[in-house]
Motif scaffolding. Structure first.
Motif, mmCIF file in Angstrom:
data_model
loop_
_atom_site.group_PDB
_atom_site.id
_atom_site.type_symbol
_atom_site.label_atom_id
_atom_site.label_comp_id
_atom_site.label_asym_id
_atom_site.label_seq_id
_atom_site.Cartn_x
_atom_site.Cartn_y
_atom_site.Cartn_z
ATOM 1 N N SER A 18 0.831 -1.207 0.000
ATOM 2 C CA SER A 18 0.000 0.000 0.000
ATOM 3 C C SER A 18 0.865 1.257 0.000
ATOM 4 N N TYR A 19 1.961 1.223 0.771
ATOM 5 C CA TYR A 19 2.882 2.366 0.799
ATOM 6 C C TYR A 19 3.528 2.577 -0.574
ATOM 7 N N LEU A 20 3.995 1.479 -1.189
ATOM 8 C CA LEU A 20 4.614 1.583 -2.514
ATOM 9 C C LEU A 20 3.606 2.055 -3.567
ATOM 10 N N ALA A 21 2.364 1.590 -3.436
ATOM 11 C CA ALA A 21 1.320 2.023 -4.381
ATOM 12 C C ALA A 21 1.093 3.529 -4.259
ATOM 13 N N HIS A 22 1.101 4.036 -3.019
ATOM 14 C CA HIS A 22 0.910 5.476 -2.800
ATOM 15 C C HIS A 22 2.071 6.278 -3.391
ATOM 16 N N THR A 24 4.220 5.311 -5.818
ATOM 17 C CA THR A 24 4.382 5.144 -7.264
ATOM 18 C C THR A 24 3.128 5.508 -8.054
ATOM 19 N N ARG A 25 2.003 5.762 -7.337
ATOM 20 C CA ARG A 25 0.719 6.075 -7.970
ATOM 21 C C ARG A 25 0.221 4.928 -8.846
ATOM 22 N N LEU A 26 0.594 3.709 -8.494
ATOM 23 C CA LEU A 26 0.092 2.523 -9.177
ATOM 24 C C LEU A 26 -0.894 1.808 -8.260
ATOM 25 N N THR A 27 -1.746 0.970 -8.856
ATOM 26 C CA THR A 27 -2.737 0.251 -8.062
ATOM 27 C C THR A 27 -2.066 -0.691 -7.062
ATOM 28 N N PRO A 28 -2.598 -0.813 -5.851
ATOM 29 C CA PRO A 28 -2.015 -1.726 -4.858
ATOM 30 C C PRO A 28 -1.960 -3.179 -5.323
ATOM 31 N N VAL A 29 -2.888 -3.577 -6.199
ATOM 32 C CA VAL A 29 -2.915 -4.974 -6.660
ATOM 33 C C VAL A 29 -1.579 -5.374 -7.274
ATOM 34 N N LEU A 30 -0.978 -4.479 -8.040
ATOM 35 C CA LEU A 30 0.309 -4.761 -8.669
ATOM 36 C C LEU A 30 1.369 -5.066 -7.617
#
Length: 414
Positions: A18-22, A24-30
Motif C-alpha cells: 500500500s505504501y509503494l502504491a501510494h 508510485t501512484r500505481l494500483t495496490p494490486v500490482l
C-alpha cells in the motif's frame, strides 16, 4: 512456521504494498502480486501455502466480488449482458486459438495444445475489478462490460473444461447430452439467483408474501435485527451461501458472491426510520474495508506467490513465455476491444479499457493447470512453468494498462 505467523507476514506485506502504491501512484494490486512473488522466492513464504491461508485467501476474493456486486446496479448489469455477448465470444475464441496453435508448433502434442488453449481462455475478472476499483472506475460502462463478458466467458470456459478434459485424458467422448447438461446447470444457477433477487428476498412485496411463515422472513427484517447490528453479518452470510451455491453448479464461488451483491437492493436497508445512521452506507463502508484492506489483499499476495523462480528452468522457458505472452496480449486486447466497439457499441476509450481488462488470468487457469499437471500429468514441467510465467505477466499487465488507459478515458470525457 505457524499459519498465523504466515498471515501476519502477508498482512505486513500489504502495508508495504500500500505504501509503494501510494508512492508510485500505481494500483495496490500490482504491489500485492509483487510482494507475494518476492516473499516466496526469498524463502519467507512457503511454496505450498497451508490450507488455512488458501481458504482465507478464497474468502477474501469472495468478499471482494460481493463488495463489487453490492456497488453495481442490477439493471446496468442486465443491460451489460446484452451488449457483451460479442466481447465474451471473440474475447475467448482468440486467446484459445493463440494458445492452442502456439503449443501445437512448440510442443507438438494435441492434448498439451488443448490444455494450453483452455488455460488461457477465461478472464480473471476479480483482478480487473479490483484494479478498476482502485482507479475509481468500477462503476463505469467499461467495468460493467468487463464483468458481464467475464461471467459469460466463465460459463463457456467451464463447459469447455467439462467437455475437453475427458477427451484429453482418454476417459470418454463428447456427448450432446453432456454439453446440454453443462449449459443447463449454468442456466439453472442464474435462474435460482434471479428468483432470490426478484421474489424471495423482498417477500413482503412478492408472491412469497402469501406463503405462511415465509412471507414474514423477508431480507429487510433480517438486516434490521437488533437495530442493524447484524446487518454486515447477514450480508456476508448471503455472499458465502450464494458462493457455495455457485460452486455446486461448477462456478468459482466469487462469481456467485458477485451475483449475491447484485440482487441486494438499497431499499432493503430502509428500516429504523428514526435512526440517524444510514445503514446502507454503513454496511458498504465496513464491507469495503474488509474486502479491500485486510482480507481481500491476502488473495492477491497468495496469487503472486504462485510464481516460483528456478534459474535454469526459468531461463529455458522465458523465450517461449514471452512469445506466448505477446501473442495473447495482442490477440486478447484486439479481439475484446474490437468486439466491444462493433458489437457492444462502446466508445473507443471504453473499448480499449475492456480489452485491457480482459487480460487477467487466475482462477480457472489454475484449475486447468492443476488438472493437466498435478492430477493427470498431461503437460510437462516446461509447459507448466511457461504458462505460470505467462499468467503472471498477463496479471501484471492488467493494473498497468488500466492505470495508463484511465488517462485516455479522462481526456475523452473532457
Amino acid at each position: 512456521m505457524h499459519d498465523i505467523a504466515l498471515l501476519a507476514i502477508i498482512w505486513a506485506s500489504v502495508f508495504v504494498a500500500s505504501y509503494l502504491a501510494h508512492k508510485t501512484r500505481l494500483t495496490p494490486v500490482l504491489w500485492y502480486l509483487f510482494c507475494g512473488a518476492l516473499l516466496v522466492n526469498i524463502g519467507i513464504l512457503p511454496q505450498i501455502m497451508p490450507v488455512f491461508i488458501v481458504d482465507f485467501a478464497e474468502l477474501g476474493i469472495i468478499i471482494i466480488m460481493f463488495a463489487l456486486g453490492f456497488e453495481e446496479s442490477t439493471s446496468n448489469f442486465i443491460k451489460g449482458i446484452k451488449r457483451s455477448w460479442g466481447i465474451a465470444l471473440f474475447g475467448a475464441l482468440v486467446p484459445f486459438a493463440v494458445g492452442y496453435f502456439f503449443a501445437d508448433v512448440v510442443w507438438q502434442d494435441t492434448n498439451t495444445s488443448l490444455f494450453v488453449g483452455l488455460a488461457m481462455t477465461a478472464t480473471a475478472v476479480s483482478l480487473t475489478m479490483v484494479s478498476l476499483k482502485s482507479e475509481g472506475l468500477n462503476n463505469t460502462p467499461a467495468a460493467t462490460g468487463i464483468m458481464t463478458s467475464a461471467v459469460l466467458d466463465d460459463i463457456a470456459s467451464l463447459a469447455l473444461v467439462a467437455i475437453l478434459v475427458p477427451i484429453a485424458i482418454g476417459e470418454t467422448s463428447v456427448s450432446v447430452f453432456g454439453i446440454f447438461f453443462i449449459l443447463g446447470k449454468a442456466i439453472a444457477f442464474f435462474i435460482i439467483v434471479t428468483f432470490l433477487g426478484a421474489w424471495l428476498f423482498p417477500t413482503s412485496n412478492g408472491f412469497a408474501a402469501r406463503i405462511p411463515f415465509l412471507g414474514k422472513l423477508n431480507l429487510r427484517s433480517v438486516l434490521s435485527m437488533a437495530k442493524g447490528e447484524y446487518t454486515v453479518l447477514s450480508l456476508l452470510l448471503i455472499a458465502v451461501l450464494v458462493g457455495l451455491l455457485a460452486h455446486e453448479f461448477g462456478f468459482h464461488p466469487a462469481v456467485g458472491a458477485y451475483m449475491a451483491g447484485l440482487i441486494i437492493q438499497k431499499e432493503y436497508f430502509d428500516f429504523h426510520q428514526n435512526d440517524e445512521r444510514d445503514h446502507y452506507k454503513h454496511a458498504r463502508e465496513i464491507i469495503d474495508n474488509v474486502a479491500f484492506s485486510w482480507i481481500g489483499p491476502v488473495f492477491f499476495v497468495a496469487l503472486g506467490s504462485k510464481l516460483i523462480f528456478e534459474a535454469s528452468l526459468f531461463l529455458s522457458v522465458l523465450p517461449y513465455a514471452l512469445i506466448l505472452f505477446i501473442g495473447l496480449f495482442v490477440g486478447q486486447v484486439l479481439s475484446a476491444a474490437l468486439a466491444a466497439r462493433y458489437t457492444g457499441n462502446f466508445d473507443w476509450p471504453s473499448s480499449w479499457m475492456i480489452g485491457f481488462g480482459m487480460l487477467g488470468r487466475a482462477e480457472l487457469a489454475f484449475v486447468v493447470l492443476d488438472i493437466a499437471y498435478v492430477q493427470y500429468n498431461i503437460i510437462s514441467m516446461e509447459v507448466f512453468y511457461t504458462l505460470m510465467l505467462v499468467t503472471f505477466l498477463l496479471n501484471l499487465s492488467v493494473p498497468l494498462c488500466i492505470h495508463w488507459q484511465k488517462k485516455n478515458l479522462k481526456m475523452e470525457s473532457e
